[in-house]
Write an enzyme that holds these catalytic residues in place. Structure first.
Site, mmCIF file in Angstrom:
data_model
loop_
_atom_site.group_PDB
_atom_site.id
_atom_site.type_symbol
_atom_site.label_atom_id
_atom_site.label_comp_id
_atom_site.label_asym_id
_atom_site.label_seq_id
_atom_site.Cartn_x
_atom_site.Cartn_y
_atom_site.Cartn_z
ATOM 1 C CG HIS A 63 -12.023 73.022 51.776
ATOM 2 N ND1 HIS A 63 -10.677 73.217 51.610
ATOM 3 C CD2 HIS A 63 -12.333 73.669 52.924
ATOM 4 C CE1 HIS A 63 -10.199 73.958 52.595
ATOM 5 N NE2 HIS A 63 -11.197 74.246 53.416
ATOM 6 N NE ARG A 74 -6.360 75.564 54.948
ATOM 7 C CZ ARG A 74 -7.563 75.938 55.363
ATOM 8 N NH1 ARG A 74 -8.495 75.046 55.599
ATOM 9 N NH2 ARG A 74 -7.850 77.212 55.541
HETATM 10 C C1 GLV Z 1 -11.724 76.799 55.569
HETATM 11 O O1 GLV Z 1 -11.023 75.872 55.341
HETATM 12 C C2 GLV Z 1 -11.337 77.864 56.445
HETATM 13 O O2 GLV Z 1 -10.149 78.043 56.712
HETATM 14 O O3 GLV Z 1 -12.230 78.568 56.931
#
Ligand code: GLV
Length: 312
Positions: free
Chosen positions: A275, A227
């Site tokens: 992401h 994260r």
């Molecule tokens: C993506 O970051 C997830 O948590 O699946």
């Protein structure tokens, strides 16, 4: 039974509905803001980042499903109904995709794919010796949950030596595993490529900063698929500029989308990805959640439950 959804924007609803129709035909899948839904009739919620207070306003809600593996965006809700089960979405496809991404990222660092991409953008034939053979460097995986363990297995399948670190000790055959704050220095000292697959918890926020980076072998690589809150980006840039890091693959950021003026975009040793490390298809996620609901209805235990004492 009604499931309300807030994940992927309202434009994703038809795909969620079609996916659930195949695996849970009795489930009435509705958009989160659908004013025709009686809040008292909602059984389940599938959410990524619910507006604070909204889940608490569903009086008969029985379980909450995160649409990702990490539920930190749900936990930001101060009014989250804490007595309800909160399930993290970890279908097999999520672990497979993450394993693939981590392998790709480690291999990219070993070939300096960033340098090749920069040269191609300039139509320049920049022939150079790739910096290292991936199998010659030890990859340290931080976070040995389902995704971390899949990444370990897939890297080892490529002949890459792997060590692991986690909050509580894990046993993985053939892999040296370190645990807890006391095990961290020895793990970092051996991690020539560090992969962060940790969940965001109060213990891990801000971890990837100068003090940690300074404990890696000089010239280490970094793969950040946890994260954004884990990292102090200026410290990563400073470590790259000083040569303490040789390259970084960053998939997560404190602010997403990453603002266009962020220096990470243009840094010659940073690869930015949006992401995208592991996003299983909606179909797979619907199948996983439908299976969870069926188990729950039968009174069976739910998998991948968020545990407050653990923070994820
Ligand atoms: C993506 O970051 C997830 O948590 O699946």
């Amino acid at each position: 039974m009604i499931l309300v959804v807030k994940s992927g924007g309202e434009q994703a609803l038809p795909e969620w509905r079609a996916s659930f129709a195949e695996v849970a035909p009795d489930l009435d899948v509705r958009w989160w803001d659908d004013a025709t839904v009686d809040p008292a009739a909602v059984d389940y919620a599938l959410v990524w980042d619910p507006e604070p207070g909204r889940l608490a306003a569903l009086p008969r809600l029985r379980a909450i499903f995160g649409s990702g593996a990490g539920v930190d965006a749900i936990l930001r809700d101060q009014h989250l109904p804490k007595h309800l089960p909160l399930v993290r979405c970890v279908p097999p496809e999520a672990t497979q995709r993450m394993g693939e991404f981590v392998c790709w990222a480690v291999l990219s660092l070993s070939k300096d794919a960033r340098r090749m991409a920069i040269a191609q953008a300039k139509c320049a034939w920049d022939a150079f010796d790739p910096p290292f053979a991936a199998a010659a460097k030890t990859v340290g995986i931080m976070g040995l949950g389902a995704m971390g363990q899949r990444a370990v297995a897939m890297l080892r399948g490529l002949g890459i030596p792997v060590i692991g670190w986690s909050r509580s000790r894990k046993t993985i055959e053939g892999v040296e595993c370190f645990a807890g704050p006391r095990g961290l220095p020895a793990f970092l000292a051996r991690s020539e490529v560090l992969v962060c697959l940790l969940p965001a918890t109060p213990e891990t926020v801000g971890l990837i900063a100068a003090p940690l980076l300074g404990q890696l072998p000089p010239g280490a690589g970094l793969v950040q698929v946890g994260r954004g809150a884990h990292q102090v980006l200026p410290d990563i840039v400073a470590a790259l500029d000083a040569g303490q890091l040789s390259g970084a693959m960053l998939d997560v950021f404190e602010t997403e989308p990453l603002p266009s003026d962020n220096p990470a975009w243009t840094h010659p040793r940073i690869t930015v990805t949006p992401h995208a490390a592991s996003l299983p298809s909606r179909h797979e996620r619907a199948r996983y959640i439908a299976d969870c609901i069926a188990r729950f209805e039968r009174g069976e235990a739910l998998p991948n439950l968020y545990l407050p004492e653990r923070g994820y």
